[in-house]
Design an enzyme around this catalytic site. Structure first.
Site, PDB file in Angstrom:
ATOM      1  N   ALA A 138       0.841  -1.198   0.000  1.00 45.81           N
ATOM      2  CA  ALA A 138       0.000   0.000   0.000  1.00 45.81           C
ATOM      3  C   ALA A 138       0.875   1.248   0.000  1.00 45.81           C
ATOM      4  CB  ALA A 138      -0.922  -0.015   1.219  1.00 45.81           C
ATOM      5  N   ARG A 140       1.029   3.772   1.828  1.00 42.90           N
ATOM      6  CA  ARG A 140       1.520   4.276   3.116  1.00 42.90           C
ATOM      7  C   ARG A 140       2.803   3.568   3.563  1.00 42.90           C
ATOM      8  NH1 ARG A 140      -3.029   1.254   3.897  1.00 42.90           N
ATOM      9  NH2 ARG A 140      -2.913  -0.583   5.253  1.00 42.90           N
ATOM     10  N   TYR A 141       3.151   2.470   2.888  1.00 44.55           N
ATOM     11  CA  TYR A 141       4.348   1.717   3.269  1.00 44.55           C
ATOM     12  C   TYR A 141       5.543   1.993   2.359  1.00 44.55           C
ATOM     13  CZ  TYR A 141       0.962  -1.012   5.964  1.00 44.55           C
ATOM     14  OH  TYR A 141      -0.026  -1.395   6.842  1.00 44.55           O
ATOM     15  N   THR A 142       5.341   2.579   1.204  1.00 45.06           N
ATOM     16  CA  THR A 142       6.423   2.753   0.233  1.00 45.06           C
ATOM     17  C   THR A 142       6.843   4.216   0.152  1.00 45.06           C
ATOM     18  OG1 THR A 142       4.833   3.000  -1.582  1.00 45.06           O
ATOM     19  CG2 THR A 142       5.645   0.782  -1.130  1.00 45.06           C
TER      20      THR A 142
END
Length: 750
Positions: A138, A140-142
């Protein structure tokens, strides 16, 4: 005289329509032409122009909006930021949802690997282009930032090299194109599906593209095939070189290129490792197809196959059985799986808002013209800035003549608003120059500072003259573009990833090799009226007893052939299924056999009607319809170069089919009607057709309420007095069958 309006020009019309409650409901009728014009055409044009088709800078609007947002956020020089931040900011320019924007970012990222030169420097899990099931993390993680090559996309963005337009809500401005310093449209692979058209751009090696553009700038008639060798793909693999096909692609912008994976054989482990695959497929598609072949018994050399992809890269491992030949196995896998695939090029690009399919030369022509205009606009912008500065310095030069006077004017002016007008009057300068002089700091009002500024005027005048010469000199503009291309090649060019294979085994040879692997032995084929298929070896047939059939079923077709023969199966839905006898297991007379509709995966309610072994496709097929017509179709009409399993429109669907016959050589045929009449004619009177759905020609004039009941070769009937039924011309009504000519009851396939 006024022209009478036709219904389609009268606009919407209200009519009463009873509903299910018995009440009267008003239905608004609208002409279909108006619906298409008002509702459909704006949507279609929006998809074509504003969404799906890339433009001359190599980007679709979604790509351009994302990259410009990242540039505006300073991500060309700043550290990475969370992808969610970029997605959120991009929504100010892109009206689509965050999911679509993030998907666009993924495709441009280094982690995903879809581009030869990624534009987004990514950190985290972004999936892989060669995997169908590997999901990316997602947003928000990258984390992301612009890759260094993006400097070549935005170098001139602030110098009026391209137009800017308001965004969808009119609050921000965004570029219509990105001023790329190299033909990115030929480097970045791109794909889009619009309404009624599509685009499929393959990538080319950056160094080769720069060389080709430089050569084209020098000579528009240059042979690009010698410079731009072939497409290059981010997943590597091999490209099977076909000079004629590539020349056609370079000329027209359309055509296929054939790709195959790379592999190596580890002898000590008896394992084949596949480490690069075609750009157009995925590892899952390859694994699924190989598993299908192994399960179906078509490939027997494989003990196991698994995906061993890790941080070091993609790898598929195939464990071989003892004694298996890796070269022959891979030749068959290339033929039967996506390990060898085709990339269909379609260079459809928007030029000034109009989609156009162009060859490579035409693309370079359009890019060169566009880039020359961009360099000219940039130069003009710089020239105007220098002219403005020169104008200010000329006003400062006037001050040099009498600094004390300037100080006196400023000191003796009572009101601040009068300073500029008094300087204008005192030195004969304009308002812009006077504003500049008035804003000079007190510490800079000295001869040294003013003299240094004035010395710049001569250099500025020379620079302005040089810039104006560039603007009016196409040759100098081309030279600037050439220097930029050389610089791009020097900084960013990388070796080819896709290997070009100039000498390789032809497809026909590979197909022959694959077929040779199929055991060849004689077989007897039996097909019942309901479509039960049995393939029996001669040895088994000699030992068998009577053929077994379902109740109500019976024998229909029978012939001798070989295990590797092809089989054409025709259905009552005018479809033809192509398979091989080797796809069926050997059977015995005591079993019912394989039910063809189930075995071949026919559509629901579809029934078998006839089958044949086409051999070398040199024979013909005769179709007899119940209205008295017969069609003679060349068997070659059912031959295909690809591995298609089903053909639609196998025969005419206008009339019910009564009988079909494989015609190897011309002979006499007997056709009988439901009222007991018979016509005998020679098949030489029927002209062969290449169109499968031809309606044929009349051979029997059938009376009202009657139809053709049967048709078969004359030698297969009990007719003794053949001369009585021979037709002098077609169609013929025929003669009533005599008792001695009737024999046993005739059979039909219906």
């Amino acid at each position: 005289m006024a022209k009478k309006k036709t219904p389609e020009h009268n606009g919407p019309k209200k009519v009463d329509n009873p509903n299910v409650m018995g009440l009267r409901a008003q239905v608004l009728e609208q002409p279909i032409t108006e619906t298409l014009e008002v509702n459909y055409m704006p949507y279609a044009m929006s998809v074509i122009v504003s969404r799906a088709i890339p433009e001359i800078d190599g980007f679709k609007p979604s790509h351009r909006k994302l990259l410009y947002t990242m540039y505006d956020m300073g991500l060309l020089t700043k550290p990475r930021t969370k992808s969610a931040n970029v997605v959120g900011a991009t929504m100010k320019l892109n009206p689509h949802g965050d999911g679509a924007i993030y998907d666009t970012m993924v495709r441009l990222s280094r982690g995903y690997g879809a581009l030869l030169h990624p534009l987004v420097d990514s950190k985290g899990n972004f999936g892989k282009v060669y995997s169908r099931d590997m999901a990316w993390a997602a947003s928000r993680y990258t984390e992301v930032r612009l890759d260094s090559i993006c400097q070549e996309l935005f170098r001139d963005i602030d110098q009026d090299a391209v137009d800017f337009v308001p965004n969808y809500d009119g609050k921000l401005m965004e570029p219509t194109l990105l001023p790329t310093t190299f033909p990115n449209v030929l480097v970045a692979a791109n794909q889009g599906i619009a309404v009624g058209m599509a685009s499929n751009l393959c990538g080319f090696n950056l160094g080769e593209v720069c060389d080709a553009a430089i050569a084209y700038l020098k000579d528009p008639g240059v042979d690009l095939l010698g410079i731009l060798k072939a497409p290059d793909f981010s997943t590597g693999g091999q490209l099977l070189y076909d000079g004629a096909a590539l020349a056609e692609i370079y000329r027209t912008g359309r055509g296929p290129v054939r790709l195959r994976g790379k592999w190596r054989y580890l002898k000590e482990d008896n394992v084949i490792e596949i480490f690069e695959i075609p750009y157009s497929t995925t590892v899952e598609a390859i694994l699924d197809k190989v598993a299908e072949l192994v399960k179906g018994g078509k490939v027997r050399e494989i003990a196991d196959m698994r995906d061993e992809t890790d941080l070091n890269g993609m790898k598929l491992a195939i464990d071989l059985k003892r004694g298996a030949d890796p070269d022959k196995l891979m030749a068959r896998l290339f033929q039967m799986t996506p390990l060898q695939d085709t990339f269909s090029c379609n260079f459809n690009i928007l030029i000034a808002g109009m989609p156009k399919v162009m060859g490579v030369s035409e693309i370079l022509e359009e890019w060169t013209a566009w880039r020359m205009d961009g360099v000219r606009r940039r130069t003009y912008y710089v020239c105007k800035k220098k002219e403005e500065k020169l104008h200010l310095l000329k006003g400062l030069k006037r001050i040099l003549l009498d600094i004390d006077k300037a100080i006196q004017i400023i000191r003796e002016t009572e009101e601040d608003a009068e300073v500029v007008p008094n300087l204008i009057i005192g030195f004969g300068i304009d308002q812009v120059q006077a504003e500049y002089v008035a804003d000079i700091k007190l510490r800079n009002i000295n001869k040294e500072y003013i003299l240094k500024r004035v010395e710049e005027t001569a250099a500025l005048a020379e620079e302005i003259a040089d810039l104006k010469d560039i603007i009016n000199s196409p040759g100098r503009i081309k030279s600037i573009i050439t220097d930029e291309l050389k610089n791009v090649k020097k900084k960013y060019a990388a070796p080819r990833r896709t290997e070009i294979v100039y000498e390789y085994q032809q497809a026909e040879e590979e197909k022959a090799a694959a077929v040779a692997e199929i055991p060849s032995y004689p077989v007897n084929v039996f097909i019942s009226k309901e479509g039960y298929f049995k393939k029996i070896t001669p040895q088994s047939l000699r030992m068998s007893g009577e053929q077994k059939y379902k109740e109500g079923d019976g024998p229909f077709l029978q012939w001798e052939g070989a295990n590797g023969d092809e089989l054409l199966v025709f259905t009552d839905k005018q479809q033809c299924y192509k398979t091989r006898l080797s796809d069926f297991d050997d059977a015995k007379a005591s079993v019912l056999g394989d039910y063809l509709p189930s075995k071949l995966g026919m559509d629901g309610e579809e029934k078998f009607v006839w089958a044949c072994a086409p051999g070398d496709y040199s024979a013909h097929v005769l179709f007899f319809f119940d209205n008295g017509k017969a069609a003679r179709v060349e068997l070659s009409a059912y031959q295909t170069q690809t591995r298609r399993k089903k053909l639609t429109g196998a025969y005419c669907d206008k009339f019910p089919l009564v009988s079909a016959l494989l015609l190897a050589e011309d002979q006499e045929m007997a056709v009988g009607s439901s009222d007991g009449r018979c016509v005998v004619f020679h098949t030489a009177s029927l002209t062969p057709k290449t169109t499968r759905s031809t309606q044929g020609v009349g051979v029997m004039a059938v009376k009202a309420k009657h139809k053709v009941a049967w048709a078969k070769p004359l030698t297969d009937t009990h007719i003794v007095n053949a001369a009585r039924y021979r037709a002098r011309s077609l169609p013929a009504a025929g003669a009533l069958l005599k008792e001695e000519d009737r024999g046993e009851e005739q059979l039909s396939i219906l």
